[in-house]
Write an enzyme that holds these catalytic residues in place. Sequence first.
Site, PDB file in Angstrom:
ATOM      1  CE  LYS A 118      27.053  94.394  29.981  1.00  0.00           C
ATOM      2  NZ  LYS A 118      28.474  94.049  30.098  1.00  0.00           N
ATOM      3  CE  LYS A 211      21.960  85.520  33.830  1.00  0.00           C
ATOM      4  NZ  LYS A 211      22.705  85.705  32.571  1.00  0.00           N
ATOM      5  CE  LYS A 214      28.552  93.015  38.403  1.00  0.00           C
ATOM      6  NZ  LYS A 214      27.587  93.499  37.483  1.00  0.00           N
TER       7      LYS A 214
END
Length: 350
Positions: A118, A211, A214
Amino acid sequence: MTAIQRVFSGVQPTGNLHLGNYLGAIVNFVKLQENFDCMYCVVDLHALTMPMNVWGGPEGLVRTTREVTSAFIASGIDPKKHIVFNQSQVSGHAELAWIFNCVARIGWLNRMTQFKEKAGKDRENASVGLYDYPVLMAADILVYRATHVPVGDDQKQHLELARDIAQKFNNDFGDSIRGNGFNTGLFFPQPEPLITGPATRVMSLRDGTKKMSKSDPSEYSRINLTDDADTIAQKVRKAKTDPEPLPSEEKGLEQRPEADNLVGIYAALAGKAKADVLREFGGAQFSSFKNALVDVCVTRLAPIATEMKKLMADPGYVDSVLIDGGDRARAIADETIRATKDIVGLIHKR
Ligand code: TRP
């Protein structure tokens, strides 16, 4: 405080919820209601760890917190029998996180792979909160002394950290824990992961190796929980496939990520095993399989979308659910915080 089996899980309020969130997490949350006391938390404090454009600023945060809450309720989570709330309402999460900050070691956090992903290349510019994210997550779980935590594979490492923190706290404060009447010396339980079943890893409809996410720029890569029947049908019809007909055995799905994904989605939504789906559709062309897939997607998802829209049009009701859940969560958390303060040696009002 009696030892009960308690489930806790959290979902971040960031962006649209999609089929991956539904099959990967929410379906499991619904199921667990039968056997556990469950707490489902919209982790708004965790959302703040990313840059503001990720969580959409103050208005975005309010909207997505309500959206996740609506998705929980629309999917069949019962906020009266169980507890649905947003994290920031219960100050015990942040308080316990501070105490845990002083239990967890820097070396432990340095090993967390999600932080590395991240934070990306510019690690110096990541928030301190992002680094500390797993400690707050441990506090989320342990402030309720939860025993079972349904999470995806990617959260396993964070859960191990929570277990390590619980264990080190129990060790470091063992005498005081016993002195305060917890005779086993085990004040915090070791929370166990409940890793969700096999067919629950939902991949992008445009690329079966990625995957469903969003943040994928293509709307056609995912089915959002608020998509209506027409949109769902369009997205399924456009989903990437390969030229071969469907195999009749699971082995035939190897090296065919798109086929594997669509069969997995069908199986999960129809409540069947992949092998059974292939027994039914083996040899069929994708065009006919997709018709069946549209049917099962619309049957399962369109009612949820309708209910979610109703709920999102009534923010007063959704907020009242969160506030009621927050009150009930706080009552449990306060007990843990008081006992923790006694154990650590922090004076407080009795
Ligand atoms: N880190 C989790 C995720 O991104 C969300 C989360 C926060 C959570 N606190 C939690 C999950 C506590 C389980 C228990 O999916």
